[in-house]
Every structure is written in C-alpha cells, then in structure tokens.
Design a protein around this motif. Structure first.
Motif, PDB file in Angstrom:
ATOM      1  N   ASN A  97       0.912  -0.971  -0.388  1.00  0.00           N
ATOM      2  CA  ASN A  97      -0.059  -0.373   0.248  1.00  0.00           C
ATOM      3  C   ASN A  97       0.913   1.431   0.209  1.00  0.00           C
ATOM      4  O   ASN A  97       1.664   1.792   1.128  1.00  0.00           O
ATOM      5  CB  ASN A  97      -0.768  -0.074   1.368  1.00  0.00           C
ATOM      6  CG  ASN A  97      -1.310   1.162   1.581  1.00  0.00           C
ATOM      7  OD1 ASN A  97      -2.140   1.966   0.273  1.00  0.00           O
ATOM      8  ND2 ASN A  97      -2.313   1.691   3.015  1.00  0.00           N
ATOM      9  N   LYS A 114       0.181   4.592  -0.086  1.00  0.00           N
ATOM     10  CA  LYS A 114      -0.403   5.464   0.414  1.00  0.00           C
ATOM     11  C   LYS A 114      -0.379   6.357  -0.569  1.00  0.00           C
ATOM     12  O   LYS A 114      -0.533   6.555  -1.497  1.00  0.00           O
ATOM     13  CB  LYS A 114       0.089   5.740   1.569  1.00  0.00           C
ATOM     14  CG  LYS A 114      -0.053   4.342   2.806  1.00  0.00           C
ATOM     15  CD  LYS A 114       0.316   4.952   3.849  1.00  0.00           C
ATOM     16  CE  LYS A 114      -0.013   3.410   4.584  1.00  0.00           C
ATOM     17  NZ  LYS A 114       0.283   3.191   6.559  1.00  0.00           N
ATOM     18  N   HIS A 142      -9.180   0.629   4.740  1.00  0.00           N
ATOM     19  CA  HIS A 142      -8.236   1.017   5.631  1.00  0.00           C
ATOM     20  C   HIS A 142      -8.495   2.506   6.581  1.00  0.00           C
ATOM     21  O   HIS A 142      -9.049   3.149   6.747  1.00  0.00           O
ATOM     22  CB  HIS A 142      -7.197   1.617   4.440  1.00  0.00           C
ATOM     23  CG  HIS A 142      -5.898   1.937   5.085  1.00  0.00           C
ATOM     24  ND1 HIS A 142      -5.001   2.410   5.975  1.00  0.00           N
ATOM     25  CD2 HIS A 142      -4.701   0.854   4.987  1.00  0.00           C
ATOM     26  CE1 HIS A 142      -3.976   2.710   6.741  1.00  0.00           C
ATOM     27  NE2 HIS A 142      -3.655   1.542   5.803  1.00  0.00           N
ATOM     28  N   GLU A 202      -6.597   4.360   7.765  1.00  0.00           N
ATOM     29  CA  GLU A 202      -6.561   5.914   7.332  1.00  0.00           C
ATOM     30  C   GLU A 202      -8.095   6.564   7.261  1.00  0.00           C
ATOM     31  O   GLU A 202      -8.608   7.801   7.307  1.00  0.00           O
ATOM     32  CB  GLU A 202      -5.455   6.199   6.732  1.00  0.00           C
ATOM     33  CG  GLU A 202      -4.134   5.713   7.867  1.00  0.00           C
ATOM     34  CD  GLU A 202      -2.538   4.992   6.507  1.00  0.00           C
ATOM     35  OE1 GLU A 202      -2.860   5.172   5.451  1.00  0.00           O
ATOM     36  OE2 GLU A 202      -1.508   4.657   7.906  1.00  0.00           O
ATOM     37  N   GLU A 239      -5.527  -4.854  10.704  1.00  0.00           N
ATOM     38  CA  GLU A 239      -3.871  -3.979  10.651  1.00  0.00           C
ATOM     39  C   GLU A 239      -4.522  -3.557  12.143  1.00  0.00           C
ATOM     40  O   GLU A 239      -4.866  -2.397  12.380  1.00  0.00           O
ATOM     41  CB  GLU A 239      -4.253  -3.168   9.479  1.00  0.00           C
ATOM     42  CG  GLU A 239      -3.561  -4.143   8.609  1.00  0.00           C
ATOM     43  CD  GLU A 239      -3.584  -2.740   7.444  1.00  0.00           C
ATOM     44  OE1 GLU A 239      -2.205  -3.339   6.866  1.00  0.00           O
ATOM     45  OE2 GLU A 239      -4.256  -1.728   7.037  1.00  0.00           O
ATOM     46  N   ALA A 298      -0.118  -0.855  14.748  1.00  0.00           N
ATOM     47  CA  ALA A 298       0.772  -0.705  14.472  1.00  0.00           C
ATOM     48  C   ALA A 298       1.291  -0.551  13.292  1.00  0.00           C
ATOM     49  O   ALA A 298       2.356  -0.548  12.730  1.00  0.00           O
ATOM     50  CB  ALA A 298       1.240  -2.522  14.595  1.00  0.00           C
ATOM     51  N   ILE A 299       0.044   0.073  12.680  1.00  0.00           N
ATOM     52  CA  ILE A 299       0.447   0.925  11.016  1.00  0.00           C
ATOM     53  C   ILE A 299       1.773   2.510  11.526  1.00  0.00           C
ATOM     54  O   ILE A 299       1.238   3.317  12.622  1.00  0.00           O
ATOM     55  CB  ILE A 299      -0.433   1.294  10.860  1.00  0.00           C
ATOM     56  CG1 ILE A 299      -1.596  -0.158  10.902  1.00  0.00           C
ATOM     57  CG2 ILE A 299      -1.129   1.994   9.729  1.00  0.00           C
ATOM     58  CD1 ILE A 299      -2.636  -0.040  10.114  1.00  0.00           C
ATOM     59  N   GLY A 300       2.551   2.306  11.014  1.00  0.00           N
ATOM     60  CA  GLY A 300       3.342   3.158  10.682  1.00  0.00           C
ATOM     61  C   GLY A 300       4.062   3.597  12.149  1.00  0.00           C
ATOM     62  O   GLY A 300       4.346   4.855  11.895  1.00  0.00           O
ATOM     63  N   GLY A 359      -1.251  -6.505   8.807  1.00  0.00           N
ATOM     64  CA  GLY A 359      -0.589  -5.427   8.284  1.00  0.00           C
ATOM     65  C   GLY A 359       0.265  -4.814   9.697  1.00  0.00           C
ATOM     66  O   GLY A 359      -0.828  -4.864  10.287  1.00  0.00           O
ATOM     67  N   GLY A 360       0.665  -4.295  10.210  1.00  0.00           N
ATOM     68  CA  GLY A 360       1.481  -2.656  10.518  1.00  0.00           C
ATOM     69  C   GLY A 360       2.932  -2.973  10.766  1.00  0.00           C
ATOM     70  O   GLY A 360       3.716  -3.868  11.800  1.00  0.00           O
ATOM     71  N   SER A 361       3.654  -2.342   9.868  1.00  0.00           N
ATOM     72  CA  SER A 361       5.285  -2.382  10.181  1.00  0.00           C
ATOM     73  C   SER A 361       5.705  -3.734  10.276  1.00  0.00           C
ATOM     74  O   SER A 361       6.921  -4.017  10.350  1.00  0.00           O
ATOM     75  CB  SER A 361       5.397  -1.555  11.867  1.00  0.00           C
ATOM     76  OG  SER A 361       4.755  -0.659  11.713  1.00  0.00           O
ATOM     77  N   VAL A 362       5.546  -4.404   8.888  1.00  0.00           N
ATOM     78  CA  VAL A 362       5.552  -5.246   8.270  1.00  0.00           C
ATOM     79  C   VAL A 362       7.576  -4.534   7.952  1.00  0.00           C
ATOM     80  O   VAL A 362       7.399  -3.952   6.814  1.00  0.00           O
ATOM     81  CB  VAL A 362       5.005  -6.147   7.630  1.00  0.00           C
ATOM     82  CG1 VAL A 362       5.543  -7.158   7.030  1.00  0.00           C
ATOM     83  CG2 VAL A 362       3.982  -6.365   8.378  1.00  0.00           C
ATOM     84  N   LEU A 417       0.056  -7.039   4.571  1.00  0.00           N
ATOM     85  CA  LEU A 417      -0.344  -5.659   3.839  1.00  0.00           C
ATOM     86  C   LEU A 417       0.334  -4.377   4.307  1.00  0.00           C
ATOM     87  O   LEU A 417       0.977  -4.487   5.889  1.00  0.00           O
ATOM     88  CB  LEU A 417      -1.870  -4.800   3.779  1.00  0.00           C
ATOM     89  CG  LEU A 417      -2.064  -3.535   3.633  1.00  0.00           C
ATOM     90  CD1 LEU A 417      -2.021  -3.904   1.920  1.00  0.00           C
ATOM     91  CD2 LEU A 417      -3.533  -3.643   3.648  1.00  0.00           C
ATOM     92  N   VAL A 418       1.727  -4.072   2.955  1.00  0.00           N
ATOM     93  CA  VAL A 418       2.787  -3.515   3.615  1.00  0.00           C
ATOM     94  C   VAL A 418       2.406  -2.325   2.969  1.00  0.00           C
ATOM     95  O   VAL A 418       2.106  -1.887   1.936  1.00  0.00           O
ATOM     96  CB  VAL A 418       4.100  -4.168   2.877  1.00  0.00           C
ATOM     97  CG1 VAL A 418       5.169  -3.267   3.058  1.00  0.00           C
ATOM     98  CG2 VAL A 418       4.141  -5.757   3.297  1.00  0.00           C
ATOM     99  N   GLY A 419       3.019  -1.639   4.310  1.00  0.00           N
ATOM    100  CA  GLY A 419       2.711   0.222   3.632  1.00  0.00           C
ATOM    101  C   GLY A 419       4.463   0.975   3.259  1.00  0.00           C
ATOM    102  O   GLY A 419       4.237   0.755   2.439  1.00  0.00           O
ATOM    103  N   GLY A 420       5.369   1.419   4.509  1.00  0.00           N
ATOM    104  CA  GLY A 420       6.236   1.925   4.380  1.00  0.00           C
ATOM    105  C   GLY A 420       7.236   0.977   3.833  1.00  0.00           C
ATOM    106  O   GLY A 420       7.780   1.420   2.794  1.00  0.00           O
TER     107      GLY A 420
HETATM  108  C1  PEP Z   1      -0.945   0.125   5.729  1.00  0.00           C
HETATM  109  O1  PEP Z   1      -0.786   1.277   5.466  1.00  0.00           O
HETATM  110  O2  PEP Z   1      -1.548  -0.514   5.805  1.00  0.00           O
HETATM  111  C2  PEP Z   1       0.391  -0.325   6.974  1.00  0.00           C
HETATM  112  C3  PEP Z   1       0.355  -1.309   7.394  1.00  0.00           C
HETATM  113  O3  PEP Z   1       1.581   0.285   7.215  1.00  0.00           O
HETATM  114  P1  PEP Z   1       3.081   0.097   7.769  1.00  0.00           P
HETATM  115  O4  PEP Z   1       3.734  -1.200   7.104  1.00  0.00           O
HETATM  116  O5  PEP Z   1       3.810   1.474   7.238  1.00  0.00           O
HETATM  117  O6  PEP Z   1       2.728   0.098   9.268  1.00  0.00           O
END
Ligand code: PEP
Length: 256
Positions: free
Chosen positions: A11, A13, A96, A98, A168, A172-174, A212-215, A233-236
């Motif tokens: 993701n 974003k 999501h 957010e 998620e 833990a997200i971001g 998802g959450g800081s993977v 589900l990976v953000g950053g």
């Molecule tokens: C996300 O946006 O779904 C997410 C999990 O972000 P992050 O990996 O940066 O924590």
C-alpha cells in the motif's frame, strides 16, 4: 498444505510522484517471478493507468487504495469501482484504518463499498483492526468481530471467495511497533473461526488473512511462519523495491 493464496500487498498510500511510482513498479516487474506468492501493488489513483499498463504482462496485480460504492453518479471527486475495473485494476483496499479515522468512513459505508466493488468484479482487500485503547482494554476480538459482522458477513460464501481480510492493529501501523507473531496468530485464528462459524469450514480454510502493521524485512519471516498469517499488507516498506521484495521472498520461503 493449505491451498489458500499467499499474498504480499504493498500500500503506497499518498506517496510517490508518477515517475517514482513507475520506477518502483518497474523494479518489481523486473525482479518478481515467484509463483508461490501473489504480489499486489496499490499505487495512488493518479498512477493506476500507467502501472496497470506497465504490469500487464507480469504476474503482479494492481489494487486501488479506495473507491466509492456507486458505479457512477453525482459524487464529485470520487472514483467508482466500475472505473477501476475499466482501467484493468484487479483489487481494491476497503476500510483501511486511515480511511476510517481521517475520512470518517463508517462500517455501513464500508459495507456498501464492499458490495459496489464486488459488483464491479473487483477483488476486495478488507481491512480491520483495533485502536490501542481497545487492545489495552482486552476488547480487540469483540471489536474486530463487530467490524466484520457489520461490513462483510452479509456476503454469501461465494462472494467471500473474492475477499481477502487484512488484520491491521492501528497501534502498529506506521509506528514501527509490530504485533508479536503470537498476537497476530491469535487474531488471525480468531477471524478464521468467526468465518467458519458464519459460513463453513471450506470458506474459512480458503480465505487469505493478511497481517499489516510495520511489516519489515527483519520481522516478516516470523510473522509469516504463523499458521493463519497468509501474507502481509505492507505500507512504508513497500516503497522500497528491495524491502518489499525481501518481504515477498520471506513469504515465499514460508510456503512449505
Ligand atoms: C498499511 O498502511 O496498511 C500499513 C500496514 O502500514 P505500515 O506497514 O507502514 O505500518
């Protein structure tokens, strides 16, 4: 071995300008060939057309990060699921945290969005997860159960085959703070039991549940080693090709 899909979804974003997004997608396209894992990228709306074209002959799928529920109409500024399908987009992320928090999306709206996306032929990556205060109060299972009941469990078992659940935890997200493998497994196992109770065993055994959450490359393997964690589900970390590829490779390695 379970036959459900293993999925590494990125993701992006509201990050990357068009040329940066094309570069990133191109790096993934060059380097990703492993059939044990479904790789999905979710760029911003403005990049979707270009990224779909770039990845047309690759196994990498493209998701949107959001859409509205209706196929067309007077909804200034929004994007319909039919428009996404028309571009060749495969999936859409719905719910999501957010979107829920910053854009005040409710369970009732998300239910309509899920319906609209499925009607348009899109796969749905449905996000759920609790805020910190709910986790601290030990109420996380009831909270996630409510999210699923209000936005997902009206679907038929057949419709649910087009849905991936992403757990998620908001804390833990971001944040750099990851759920421990045990915490992730506990919730994923709980979600699978809920689906079995609501539907049946084959439906619950077949649905992919992503964490998802800081993977990150450094914690992916231990999360993916959990029996009910079917991917991430990976953000950053999805914004750097090397990191996202390392995560996807860790997922592929976890497939026995
Ligand atoms: C996300 O946006 O779904 C997410 C999990 O972000 P992050 O990996 O940066 O924590």
């Amino acid at each position: 071995m379970m036959d459900r899909k293993r999925i590494a979804a990125g993701n992006w974003k509201m990050h990357t300008l068009l040329n940066e997004g094309i570069l990133l997608a191109g790096q993934l396209e060059q380097q990703w060939h492993d059939e044990r894992v479904d790789m999905i990228v979710a760029p911003p709306f403005t990049h979707l057309d270009a990224v779909v074209r770039l990845l047309r002959n690759s196994p990498i799928q493209v998701a949107a990060q959001n859409c509205y529920s209706e196929p067309a109409g007077a909804y200034t500024g929004d994007i319909s699921p039919v428009m996404l399908a028309d571009l060749g987009v495969d999936q859409v992320i719905i719910g999501h945290s957010e979107r829920r928090e910053i854009f005040a999306e409710t369970d009732a709206l998300l239910r309509e969005k899920v319906n609209g996306a499925l009607s348009a032929g899109l796969g749905v990556i449905f996000c759920c997860g609790e805020p910190l205060e709910i986790r601290e109060a030990g109420q996380q299972q009831t909270y996630v159960q409510g999210q699923l009941e209000r936005s997902l469990f009206h679907l038929t078992a057949d419709q649910l085959t087009q849905v991936v659940v992403a757990y998620e935890p908001i804390w833990a997200i971001g944040t750099g703070k990851t759920a421990s493998p045990d915490q992730a497994q506990e919730m994923h196992g709980f979600i699978r039991i809920l689906i079995e109770q609501q539907y049946d065993h084959s439906t619950s055994a077949g649905i992919s549940i992503l964490y998802g959450g800081s993977v990150k490359p450094g914690n992916a393997a231990e999360l993916f080693a959990q029996p009910d964690v079917d991917g991430g589900l990976v953000g950053g970390a999805s914004l750097k090709a090397d990191d996202f590829l390392a995560i996807a490779n860790a997922l592929a390695d976890s497939v026995s």
